[in-house]
Design an enzyme around this catalytic site. Structure first.
Site, PDB file in Angstrom:
ATOM      1  N   LYS A 179      -6.276  -3.894   2.673  1.00  0.00           N
ATOM      2  CA  LYS A 179      -5.176  -2.927   2.247  1.00  0.00           C
ATOM      3  C   LYS A 179      -3.488  -4.255   2.201  1.00  0.00           C
ATOM      4  CE  LYS A 179      -1.805  -0.139   4.570  1.00  0.00           C
ATOM      5  NZ  LYS A 179      -1.492   0.942   5.194  1.00  0.00           N
ATOM      6  N   LYS A 232      -6.465  -0.309  -1.218  1.00  0.00           N
ATOM      7  CA  LYS A 232      -5.931  -0.176  -1.636  1.00  0.00           C
ATOM      8  C   LYS A 232      -4.449  -1.688  -2.031  1.00  0.00           C
ATOM      9  CE  LYS A 232      -2.074   2.736   1.187  1.00  0.00           C
ATOM     10  NZ  LYS A 232      -1.877   2.495   2.453  1.00  0.00           N
TER      11      LYS A 232
END
Ligand code: PBG
Length: 307
Positions: A179, A232
């Site tokens: 992330k 992400k």
């Protein structure tokens, strides 16, 4: 003929819809940067799930807006917290709907950081206990999958151990493994009211420039017991989705985040892009890069279009 030879397809079952659950009753408070999404009270979220189920979506991922925030993120792991209650309410109505929960602290801390703040820094190890307690409370309420998004080191091991000790050895962990500290979370922070009050998330989220490090983060999480992994954001990181797909034979998700959605919607509302085509092309590219499933704010319109 194009249909016959098409290489990449997707199904509503591969799409997961994020929901923002807030206190109150009958609440549908529009999130201005993400039309037509709203903050939903629990009863409204249950209604939303009726549509999610009838469209055949893969499931929902829940985010919570607590009644009040504090230094200890106590709303995140309260047995009667907003997400815990939402899980119970949704589960009562829909036995088979897949419920994923985001496990993080930033929506629950008064300072908006994902971890415990000591002085001006984040105490990684002290945060693990909160994450473990939150995960167990979600599992007790009936969550199918817990998805830690905080990016503390060692959280997957801590969560796995706590779940096993509480009798939830069957509850899988979907780790937001790679992330990035991304500008594309901006609209989400409006939706979840989780903007950090000082500093930024760069001491725990990754540098967008680092692809090899992303693979190392995934490897560490798998070593700690992650069952599924996620990258992400999605579109700016398609190369890493492909890299992860080629290296790891585990279920791979990608999160098409709020800013990716808002960009397309803003352009569409200005008449600069065709909304449907931009939606389908973006989702197709994420699948083509190798994601098995996609968390996306387009889940409902895409499923409608797929029929
Ligand atoms: C919580 C969390 C964030 C997102 C998912 N979980 C925000 C952040 O890290 O600041 C972003 C999702 C999106 O932008 O749609 N840590």
């Amino acid at each position: 003929m194009r249909r016959l030879v098409r290489e990449t397809r997707f199904d509503p079952a591969q799409l997961v819809l994020p929901l923002f659950v807030c206190p109150g009753e009958g609440v549908r408070r529009p999130i201005s940067s993400m039309p037509p999404h709203c903050q939903l009270s629990i009863d409204s979220a249950v209604e939303e799930c009726r549509e999610v189920a009838s469209l055949g979506l893969g499931g929902v991922i829940l985010f919570g807006l607590p009644e009040s925030k504090d230094e200890e993120a106590s709303g995140a792991y309260a047995e009667e917290g907003i997400v815990q209650e939402a899980i119970r309410a949704i589960r009562r109505e829909f036995r088979d709907l897949l419920i994923i929960t985001d496990v993080c602290n930033c929506e629950y801390t008064s300072h908006g950081h994902c971890g415990k703040v000591v002085g001006e820094t984040i105490d990684n190890d002290a945060t693990l206990d909160w994450l473990a307690k939150t995960s167990v409370s979600h599992a007790r309420a009936g969550a199918d999958i817990v998805a830690p998004s905080d990016m503390m080191d060692g959280r997957v091991a801590a969560i796995r151990q706590a779940l096993d000790a509480d009798g939830f050895s069957g509850t899988p962990i979907l780790s937001y493994a790679a992330k990035f500290a991304s500008v594309f979370y901006g609209p989400f922070r409006e939706a979840a009211e989780s903007t950090p009050q000082f500093g930024d998330r760069r001491s725990y989220q990754m540098d967008p420039a680092n692809g090899r490090e992303a693979m190392r983060e995934i490897e560490l999480d798998l070593g700690e017991g992650a069952d599924m992994i996620m990258i992400k954001p999605a579109m700016p990181y398609l190369d890493l989705i492909r890299m992860a797909r080629d290296r790891y034979d585990v279920p791979l998700g990608a999160y098409q985040v709020s800013g990716e959605y808002s960009m397309i919607m803003a352009a569409a509302r200005n008449g600069w892009l065709d909304e449907e085509r931009a939606m389908m092309e973006s989702l197709t590219s994420i699948r083509r890069a190798g994601a098995d499933f996609i968390l996306t704010y387009f889940a409902k319109p895409a499923a409608r279009l797929l029929g």
